[in-house]
Design an enzyme around this catalytic site. Structure first.
Site, PDB file in Angstrom:
ATOM      1  N   ARG A   1      95.458  23.084 120.738  1.00 24.10           N
ATOM      2  CA  ARG A   1      95.426  24.377 120.032  1.00 24.10           C
ATOM      3  C   ARG A   1      94.904  25.467 120.962  1.00 24.10           C
ATOM      4  NH1 ARG A   1      92.118  25.020 114.432  1.00 24.10           N
ATOM      5  NH2 ARG A   1      90.519  23.955 115.666  1.00 24.10           N
TER       6      ARG A   1
ATOM      7  N   GLU B   1      84.969  18.757 102.468  1.00 24.89           N
ATOM      8  CA  GLU B   1      85.206  20.078 103.057  1.00 24.89           C
ATOM      9  C   GLU B   1      85.824  20.931 101.954  1.00 24.89           C
ATOM     10  OE1 GLU B   1      86.775  20.303 107.131  1.00 24.89           O
ATOM     11  OE2 GLU B   1      88.249  21.770 106.422  1.00 24.89           O
TER      12      GLU B   1
HETATM   13  C1  3EB Z   1      83.553  22.764 110.785  1.00 21.15           C
HETATM   14  O1  3EB Z   1      82.969  23.693 110.218  1.00 21.15           O
HETATM   15  C2  3EB Z   1      84.246  21.781 109.886  1.00 21.15           C
HETATM   16  O2  3EB Z   1      89.421  22.933 113.410  1.00 21.15           O
HETATM   17  O3  3EB Z   1      90.535  24.429 112.284  1.00 21.15           O
HETATM   18  C3  3EB Z   1      86.651  23.527 109.330  1.00 21.15           C
HETATM   19  C4  3EB Z   1      87.629  24.511 109.336  1.00 21.15           C
HETATM   20  C5  3EB Z   1      86.641  22.571 110.311  1.00 21.15           C
HETATM   21  C6  3EB Z   1      88.602  24.541 110.346  1.00 21.15           C
HETATM   22  C7  3EB Z   1      89.579  23.652 112.415  1.00 21.15           C
HETATM   23  C8  3EB Z   1      87.613  22.599 111.316  1.00 21.15           C
HETATM   24  C9  3EB Z   1      88.584  23.584 111.338  1.00 21.15           C
HETATM   25  O4  3EB Z   1      83.555  22.606 112.002  1.00 21.15           O
HETATM   26  C10 3EB Z   1      85.621  21.474 110.316  1.00 21.15           C
END
Ligand code: 3EB
Length: 308
Positions: free
Chosen positions: A122, A295
């Site tokens: 990414r 989540e």
């Molecule tokens: C975090 O806060 C939890 O890699 O796009 C949340 C939202 C999380 C988006 C991403 C990962 C992503 O790190 C994981």
């Protein structure tokens, strides 16, 4: 109103088949104006004059040459490059929100956890396409599906969204190296003008404070911590909007639950914290850190006139 896009959580092998089973849970973005349906490379999309919703599903494939990339890293970079190129060509350069789904997100191969491979691909694509990798980055989520191709949905438009961070958390793009060779490229939320609405997209949010995972093994405490994080993001969004537009009670939630047996315990915490009438759908999914059991993402729209 015509549908601008529909989101399916288990994309079919035959991407042309857009028929949705009667009992499927869908997220629909509606537009008041005429829509054009299109396909470009592996992306299918619909757009009106201001907004484009697209989906790409790519089977993980090996890099052609002996570059040191895993299939998931390589496929992620390919998918994002296609997305960025399409958005440039069609003139919807600003990404409001991305949804990332991949198989076996906590699995390991090529010496690296698969979520970390995804982060590499990414970020490489963001850099290759001259996009910011800190600060002005899209809201997102990244979840593990039981199988299937790498699937990415995205909503983009012609006006830049406002990226919002959470003061309780280190910005994900600043996570230390111990979470992987490249930081995740996403913001905690984005505030967007969409036609006559102001829309707040809260990224996938978990039980993380600073950069540390909190309450391993305790799904109810993780849910409380996650809701504290969402409240902090709402506060930051309201500060940006100049008035208290958004609150826990007016959000629509999508809750990703690692163990479906935890559903009742999670619902109970949400009912206590948000109120009995909370609006949520629950999905079983793996979360990107092994210790995370939940989540939560959320969105809400309010009439744009209320935003100065
Ligand atoms: C975090 O806060 C939890 O890699 O796009 C949340 C939202 C999380 C988006 C991403 C990962 C992503 O790190 C994981």
């Amino acid at each position: 109103m015509p549908l601008i896009g529909e989101m399916k959580f288990a994309p079919p092998d035959h991407a042309d088949n857009w028929s949705v089973p009667a009992d499927a849970v869908c997220e629909a973005w509606l537009s008041g104006s005429a829509l054009e349906k299109g396909q470009s490379g592996d992306i299918r999309y619909r757009r009106d004059g201001n907004t484009l919703f697209g989906v790409i599903a790519l089977a993980e494939s090996d890099p052609l040459s002996a570059v040191a990339a895993s299939p998931l890293q390589h496929t992620t970079e390919r998918a994002y490059r296609q997305i960025f190129e399409l958005l440039e060509v069609l003139g919807y350069p600003f990404i409001f929100r991305l949804w990332n789904y991949m198989a076996d997100i906590n699995g390991h191969s090529h010496g690296l956890e698969r979520y970390r491979q995804f982060n590499l691909g990414r970020q490489d694509a963001f850099i290759a396409c001259r996009r910011d990798v800190v600060g002005n980055v899209p809201a997102a989520c990244a979840l593990g599906a039981t199988g299937g191709p790498l699937s990415i949905a995205f909503l983009a438009g012609k006006k830049p969204p406002l990226a919002i961070e959470n003061p309780r958390q280190v910005s994900a793009y600043d996570y230390p190296q111990s979470y992987g060779p490249r930081s995740p490229t996403f913001s905690r939320a984005s505030l967007v003008r969409m036609d006559s609405d102001a829309v707040l997209f809260i990224s996938g949010t978990a039980s993380i404070v600073g950069h540390c995972t909190m309450h391993p093994g305790d799904v109810q405490e993780q849910t409380r911590e996650t809701l504290r994080n969402i409240e902090a993001i709402l506060q930051a969004a309201n500060l940006q909007a100049g008035r208290p537009l958004f609150s826990l009670s007016n959000m629509s939630y999508r809750v990703y639950v690692r163990h479906s047996a935890d559903l009742a315990a999670i619902r109970e915490v949400m009912r206590m914290r948000i109120g009995a009438g909370f609006n949520a759908i629950f999905l079983q999914a793996d979360v990107c850190r092994q210790e995370l059991l939940i989540e939560i993402e959320a969105s809400a729209s309010v009439p744009a006139q209320s935003v100065p």
